[in-house]
Design a protein around this motif. Sequence first.
Motif, PDB file in Angstrom:
ATOM      1  N   VAL A   1      40.682  35.995  38.792  1.00 37.06           N
ATOM      2  CA  VAL A   1      39.235  35.220  39.105  1.00 37.06           C
ATOM      3  C   VAL A   1      39.494  34.058  39.910  1.00 37.06           C
ATOM      4  CG1 VAL A   1      37.981  36.912  37.370  1.00 37.06           C
ATOM      5  CG2 VAL A   1      38.646  34.597  36.873  1.00 37.06           C
ATOM      6  N   SER A   2      40.527  33.100  39.377  1.00 35.36           N
ATOM      7  CA  SER A   2      40.655  31.907  39.681  1.00 35.36           C
ATOM      8  C   SER A   2      40.345  31.725  41.347  1.00 35.36           C
ATOM      9  CB  SER A   2      42.007  31.424  39.338  1.00 35.36           C
ATOM     10  OG  SER A   2      43.005  31.796  40.112  1.00 35.36           O
ATOM     11  N   LYS A   3      40.825  32.834  41.996  1.00 36.47           N
ATOM     12  CA  LYS A   3      40.691  32.809  43.495  1.00 36.47           C
ATOM     13  C   LYS A   3      39.139  32.336  44.212  1.00 36.47           C
ATOM     14  CE  LYS A   3      45.065  34.510  43.662  1.00 36.47           C
ATOM     15  NZ  LYS A   3      45.353  34.994  42.114  1.00 36.47           N
ATOM     16  N   ALA A   4      38.373  32.836  43.085  1.00 35.23           N
ATOM     17  CA  ALA A   4      36.963  32.713  43.622  1.00 35.23           C
ATOM     18  C   ALA A   4      36.206  31.492  42.983  1.00 35.23           C
ATOM     19  CB  ALA A   4      36.042  34.044  43.094  1.00 35.23           C
ATOM     20  N   VAL A   5      36.916  30.691  42.320  1.00 34.58           N
ATOM     21  CA  VAL A   5      36.508  29.400  41.500  1.00 34.58           C
ATOM     22  C   VAL A   5      36.093  28.654  42.899  1.00 34.58           C
ATOM     23  CG1 VAL A   5      36.720  27.248  40.337  1.00 34.58           C
ATOM     24  CG2 VAL A   5      37.564  29.638  39.643  1.00 34.58           C
ATOM     25  N   ALA A   6      34.910  27.910  42.847  1.00 35.57           N
ATOM     26  CA  ALA A   6      34.641  27.002  44.033  1.00 35.57           C
ATOM     27  C   ALA A   6      35.301  25.918  43.748  1.00 35.57           C
ATOM     28  CB  ALA A   6      33.212  26.775  44.087  1.00 35.57           C
ATOM     29  N   SER A   7      36.224  25.218  44.773  1.00 36.38           N
ATOM     30  CA  SER A   7      36.899  24.198  44.615  1.00 36.38           C
ATOM     31  C   SER A   7      36.330  22.936  44.840  1.00 36.38           C
ATOM     32  CB  SER A   7      38.311  24.328  45.571  1.00 36.38           C
ATOM     33  OG  SER A   7      37.915  24.404  46.690  1.00 36.38           O
ATOM     34  N   ARG A   8      35.425  22.784  45.895  1.00 36.21           N
ATOM     35  CA  ARG A   8      34.709  21.586  46.126  1.00 36.21           C
ATOM     36  C   ARG A   8      33.138  22.128  46.005  1.00 36.21           C
ATOM     37  NH1 ARG A   8      37.956  20.410  51.046  1.00 36.21           N
ATOM     38  NH2 ARG A   8      38.771  22.328  50.206  1.00 36.21           N
ATOM     39  N   THR A   9      32.530  21.892  45.156  1.00 33.35           N
ATOM     40  CA  THR A   9      31.098  22.221  44.970  1.00 33.35           C
ATOM     41  C   THR A   9      30.135  21.265  44.443  1.00 33.35           C
ATOM     42  OG1 THR A   9      29.688  23.829  44.039  1.00 33.35           O
ATOM     43  CG2 THR A   9      31.595  23.199  42.685  1.00 33.35           C
TER      44      THR A   9
END
Lengths: 379, 379
Positions: B17-25
């Motif tokens: 799931v980490s690939k969908a975590v928003a990095s800059r939000t």
Amino acid sequence: MKLTILRGELNDAIQHVSKAVASRTTIPILSGIKLDTDFSGVTLTASDTEISIQSFIPLEVADKIIVSVEKTGSVVLPAKFFIEIIKKLPHEEVHIEVKEQYQTIIKSGSTEIQLVGLDPEEFPILPSVIEDQIISISGTLLRDMIKQTVFSVTTNESTPILTGVLWNLQEGQYKFVATDRHRLASRTAQIETKDVNFSNIVISGKTMNELSKIIPDQDVMVDIVVADNQVLFKLGNVLFYSRMLDGTYPDTSKIIPQSFKTELVLNTKLLNEAIDRAYLLSREEKTNIVRLMTTEDGLIEISSSSSELGKVTEQIVATEMKGEPLKIAFNSKYMLDVLKVIDSEEIFIGFVGAMSPIIIKPQDHNHSLHLILPYRTTN
Amino acid sequence: MKLTILRGELNDAIQHVSKAVASRTTIPILSGIKLDTDFSGVTLTASDTEISIQSFIPLEVADKIIVSVEKTGSVVLPAKFFIEIIKKLPHEEVHIEVKEQYQTIIKSGSTEIQLVGLDPEEFPILPSVIEDQIISISGTLLRDMIKQTVFSVTTNESTPILTGVLWNLQEGQYKFVATDRHRLASRTAQIETKDVNFSNIVISGKTMNELSKIIPDQDVMVDIVVADNQVLFKLGNVLFYSRMLDGTYPDTSKIIPQSFKTELVLNTKLLNEAIDRAYLLSREEKTNIVRLMTTEDGLIEISSSSSELGKVTEQIVATEMKGEPLKIAFNSKYMLDVLKVIDSEEIFIGFVGAMSPIIIKPQDHNHSLHLILPYRTTN
């Protein structure tokens, strides 16, 4: 200059000298590699004026012909492209010919490269180092000594002398010291050379790192020649020249406490892992503050906290614990740097109090000593 | 929420799931991972609103107990720290308990972590996708189709539709197309699903790359569900949701020439290596221009030049050569991108002239087609 050379050997020599090619320079000649060919072989040289590396490729190695020289001469070739193209040439045999105005033709298989070469006369001349003070040291030992100290130099250019590692050699006792005023690393070794003594030689940390990379994995002896303001490292066919840093290195001996109020012996791996977890949280606060305290039931508690994220608490059983109860805070990144390079299954940590230097030493031997200044925190 | 879970399985689900975590939000909840626990297992969800990934951890896998649930519930935990700390926990068993105000306690061995959790109600709700249009495709094939097309999407946001890969499915013929107006890649495959047809579905290239990363190495079937403006990929216990891009993809069929004036068949590896060497020089000019010409003695000459550095000339023997003599210039980086992904020992290259599209196809099969527009140069 006209010669035929084996690609593998040429590539090895290029890799060695490439570490001294100036990456950002306003002097075009310094972004090149100089080739000098005579009837004994080919010498490659690169220099960013701070460090210079020279690698010699002989005509033959163990009866295998490496270089055939048809015409001697010199040229400087653009390093970045030269480094990459030699790696990718299609054939093991490489023909290099320098024509008029240093135009250079490189041929290999059905590849032909015309390179704009530069005048070798413009290339800096390497310092001549008189070899009257030679130290011999095992390459592996030298690399260890670098690894265990160099991370503690400062990157702050406002104190240039502290960007270097201090060398001392007295009666065969060789010692490296590095400090950035918040931490200190020192490493000693006994070496065979007894008749050379020196002190206050300081070599840039960056240079030490580059040197470390070209020390081969198989253990070879490295000859170190100390001259006026230059140090020359001889590794077989590779010569590594470095300038010494100007200035006087501060006396650090007085800041190292000799007796402790609290003494711990801990398993290095367990402590490393526990601090690593606490560090994960501490770095979110950008301070890297981790706290260490002794508990009433004889354990070591390590903790960190972040107002946004929360708290990590770790407990470790100490192998030995002596002296007063303790509560101290320090930069966990500094501690991890030490734990990463310390070569002992168990370590000794000595404390003089919450405001005094922390001393970390391997438990197995006395070769290295690390010091970290604690954080002054109120809670 | 209160449960005990095995670290390895939890870590695997987190990695997915980490690939969908928003990095800059700017929306704090999107930088978290949601945990939902019921008596069937734990579901992890991350979403940057563009893509959402869900990974389900069942209570048992092949008689091995993975999760013991004591109390159901939900919480959102800060992803960056959660991802790293789970990896580094000291013990295989991990206890997670959510207390008042989503304060979460994670225990493993002698490590205790208190985390500030967030309200799961604030987390975006995943789109409900009605599963009436399901395509089944081999994961390995899907990954190949992505790899062979996705590099040709544009990174220029001024034409958003071209940042995506176009999908068409007609009677079991599945086709991907990507173009940035300078080059085009297309890949077709026959799949088993015959009763689903669609056209003009466009999925962001970035999303396709992320999807590619979570397709496992061992070949599994991937179910693809196409709904209103969403596509759902089902990979076992992992669900991958993606938005479709809005807009109409341009018709690219007309720009692909059907007959050629010059036709070459070349060894892929030899051409790749020759262009790679020419590229080394061409990129110094920032244009990446490489020239290809047929010579009178039936060879292919590849060359590039840089006013500062010099010239590279390569000669290749063509396996086949038909038609008119040719002299053409193109972006060598584009050609290398194609040669890297083409899965055929020999390739066909067709030319219509120095100003017309270049077509590159595998020689072994007809699955993929690549097009590169040449450079218009005067010399």
